[in-house]
Design a protein around this motif. Structure first.
Motif, PDB file in Angstrom:
ATOM      1  N   THR A  47       9.472  61.666  70.571  1.00 49.81           N
ATOM      2  CA  THR A  47       9.705  60.678  71.622  1.00 49.81           C
ATOM      3  C   THR A  47       8.461  59.800  71.792  1.00 49.81           C
ATOM      4  OG1 THR A  47       8.984  62.246  73.328  1.00 49.81           O
ATOM      5  CG2 THR A  47      11.342  62.133  72.847  1.00 49.81           C
TER       6      THR A  47
ATOM      7  N   GLU B 155       9.618  60.958  77.008  1.00 47.31           N
ATOM      8  CA  GLU B 155      10.778  61.159  77.888  1.00 47.31           C
ATOM      9  C   GLU B 155      11.376  62.548  77.764  1.00 47.31           C
ATOM     10  OE1 GLU B 155      12.269  59.120  74.096  1.00 47.31           O
ATOM     11  OE2 GLU B 155      10.556  58.951  75.461  1.00 47.31           O
TER      12      GLU B 155
ATOM     13  N   TYR C 220      14.103  65.904  80.179  1.00 47.36           N
ATOM     14  CA  TYR C 220      15.381  66.477  79.738  1.00 47.36           C
ATOM     15  C   TYR C 220      15.618  67.849  80.348  1.00 47.36           C
ATOM     16  CZ  TYR C 220      18.743  69.074  77.030  1.00 47.36           C
ATOM     17  OH  TYR C 220      19.794  69.857  76.682  1.00 47.36           O
TER      18      TYR C 220
ATOM     19  N   ILE D 235      17.964  60.441  82.231  1.00 50.14           N
ATOM     20  CA  ILE D 235      16.622  60.520  81.653  1.00 50.14           C
ATOM     21  C   ILE D 235      15.914  59.174  81.793  1.00 50.14           C
ATOM     22  CG2 ILE D 235      15.340  60.833  79.492  1.00 50.14           C
ATOM     23  CD1 ILE D 235      17.523  62.873  78.693  1.00 50.14           C
ATOM     24  N   MET D 236      16.642  58.076  81.575  1.00 49.98           N
ATOM     25  CA  MET D 236      16.071  56.743  81.756  1.00 49.98           C
ATOM     26  C   MET D 236      15.643  56.537  83.209  1.00 49.98           C
ATOM     27  SD  MET D 236      18.565  54.261  79.503  1.00 49.98           S
ATOM     28  CE  MET D 236      17.776  52.784  80.155  1.00 49.98           C
TER      29      MET D 236
ATOM     30  N   LEU E 121      12.567  58.464  83.808  1.00 55.60           N
ATOM     31  CA  LEU E 121      11.471  57.802  83.115  1.00 55.60           C
ATOM     32  C   LEU E 121      10.975  56.599  83.908  1.00 55.60           C
ATOM     33  CD1 LEU E 121       9.800  57.683  80.462  1.00 55.60           C
ATOM     34  CD2 LEU E 121      11.598  56.243  79.511  1.00 55.60           C
TER      35      LEU E 121
ATOM     36  N   ALA F 294       4.630  57.116  82.595  1.00 59.46           N
ATOM     37  CA  ALA F 294       5.415  57.071  81.358  1.00 59.46           C
ATOM     38  C   ALA F 294       5.956  55.683  81.061  1.00 59.46           C
ATOM     39  CB  ALA F 294       6.571  58.069  81.448  1.00 59.46           C
ATOM     40  N   SER F 295       6.379  54.942  82.102  1.00 62.30           N
ATOM     41  CA  SER F 295       7.078  53.684  81.856  1.00 62.30           C
ATOM     42  C   SER F 295       6.430  52.466  82.493  1.00 62.30           C
ATOM     43  CB  SER F 295       8.518  53.796  82.383  1.00 62.30           C
ATOM     44  OG  SER F 295       8.522  53.922  83.801  1.00 62.30           O
TER      45      SER F 295
END
Length: 466
Positions: A349, A353, A357, A366-367, A370, A376-377
């Motif tokens: 990944t 991400e 899970y 998950i999006m 994230l 992370a994003s």
């Protein structure tokens, strides 16, 4: 020319292409145009066009009871059933007039079912725009993102929006915060569909929960829904009824909406000898078929012996043709296998991400998780994150080469992607940005190229939309 000379020239040309691509993406966006003069829009946000559904105020029950469902007679398929398109606009509570103009124009087309609006209230941090206001905070954000972009080849090429560019925007902090709104908004809406499905015990009603297409777009975008309906829905169904097209035929240029396929109204492509990666230019819309939405909300049971035995199979479709049922089930199983390989293989990944899970979670969840995690994003442009999820997680079928686009830049690229399993994003109407803008990518208000019969236009203000 010497070897060193060729190397320098190649690097120069690559840099020129990247500058062209990124300058097209970054210029003129209008996602978060907050200023003191339009604070009144925030105060009166609940008094705007009734048909606009504020995503942050909606749950599955309220959507079921929503009176703003478009009940007008919509265009029908060959079975006499009305086509349905949902729209998710990513906008701002401080500039509600753009979404209102969208609703009053193309949103009034009979094929439109629901019109959702995601605003700052749907962000992981609704006050994010308050926290990144001054130049120092913007510079700190860029430095952090620049360091992160060095960790893998895709992010290294994409890089991050530079401080000198960001500070020229009316509200750089608002723009930065808005980048996560696409993932959080799509994640919220997808799981709204899933909750509706789980709470509905009538198989016929379950089939109607998902739209035939979902359009994810900016609030400064115009989409000609008549053109979209004709190309993506009416014509494929007519060809299927004539025996010229099968919904799972991977050689079909535009299949029926049951096939998992995602189109970019304008696709951005980077030089493949540096990184083989495409992503949607979000301002021109991203179009998710019903088949793609089913993948997005399909529960994932990785390393679970019961994952493919039917115990976790969500019956989104129940067709008269059992072969279609089997094909749809096989398609979801293939998708789940790849998604699980991504999530469970160490180091696979790109955005870490996998930490979000859990057995039974879907990719939309998950999006969403994230997007909530700034570490992370927080550095990704929304378009890059969307391209990553679409291509690497196989939300869409593989791109195909077709005689209709063989003489275009997009067609040239797709014809050479047969062995690249992560080439999944389709360029609608062969619209692509590479060395130049092609198709819909030419149409934006800043270049004065939008015209009455255009299919998609970007950077349109409320006055231009109406």
């Amino acid at each position: 020319m010497t070897v060193n000379g060729k190397h320098i020239l190649r690097n120069f040309l690559f840099a020129a292409i990247v500058v062209l691509v990124l300058s097209n993406i970054f210029k003129g966006t209008n996602l978060s145009s907050f200023n003191d003069s339009n604070i009144e829009s925030h105060i009166n946000i609940n008094n705007v066009v009734d048909a606009i559904i504020l995503l942050n105020e909606t749950n599955a029950q309220s959507l079921n009871n929503n009176k703003n469902y478009n009940n007008r007679k919509s265009p029908t398929n060959t079975n006499g059933n009305g086509f349905k398109i949902d729209i998710l606009t990513i906008g701002s509570k401080f500039n509600i007039k753009d979404a209102k103009a969208q609703m009053e124009t193309f949103g009034s087309h009979p094929v439109r079912r629901y019109f959702f609006l995601a605003t700052e209230e749907d962000d992981p941090d609704p006050l994010c725009y308050e926290n990144i206001k001054n130049t120092t905070r913007v510079a700190d954000h860029y430095k952090k993102c620049y360091k992160k972009s060095r960790r893998n080849e895709v992010l290294k090429v994409l890089g991050a929006a530079r401080t000198e560019w960001l500070v020229k925007k009316k509200n750089p902090g608002g723009w930065i915060c808005a980048q996560r709104r696409f993932a959080s908004g799509l994640g919220k809406l997808a799981n709204l569909y899933k909750t509706q499905h789980d709470n509905n015990h009538d198989i016929n009603n379950k089939n109607d929960i998902l739209p035939d297409y979902l359009i994810l777009t900016d609030a400064d975008t115009y989409v000609n829904l008549e053109h979209i309906t004709e190309a993506m829905l009416r014509q494929p169904h007519q060809r299927e009824s004539q025996g010229l097209l099968h919904q799972d035929d991977l050689n079909s240029f535009i299949p029926t909406h049951h096939t998992p396929i995602i189109f970019a109204g304008c696709r951005v492509r980077l030089p493949i000898h540096y990184v083989n990666f495409t992503f949607p230019f979000g301002g021109f819309g991203t179009f998710f078929s019903k088949g793609a939405l089913k993948r997005l909300i399909h529960p994932l049971y990785c390393n679970d012996s019961t994952s493919h035995n039917g115990n976790h199979n969500h019956n989104w479709t129940k067709n008269k043709n059992s072969n279609n049922d089997n094909n749809a089930k096989k398609s979801l199983e293939q998708y789940e296998t790849n998604a699980c390989q991504m999530l469970t293989t160490p180091g696979k990944t790109l955005l870490d991400e996998h930490q979000f899970y859990e057995p039974g979670r879907n990719l939309a969840e998950i999006m969403w998780a994230l997007a909530k995690d700034e570490a992370a994003s927080g550095c990704l442009h929304s378009d890059w994150m969307m391209g990553y999820m679409i291509n690497y997680y196989h939300l869409s079928r593989h791109v195909v080469h077709h005689e209709n686009n063989q003489h275009t830049s997009a067609g040239w690229h797709d014809a050479r992607q047969t062995s690249n399993v992560i080439s999944r994003l389709h360029a609608f109407m062969s619209s692509e940005i590479y060395k130049q803008n092609e198709g819909n990518c030419k149409h934006d208000s800043s270049s004065k190229s939008c015209h009455f019969n255009a299919t998609i236009c970007h950077r349109m203000n409320a006055a231009e939309l109406t």
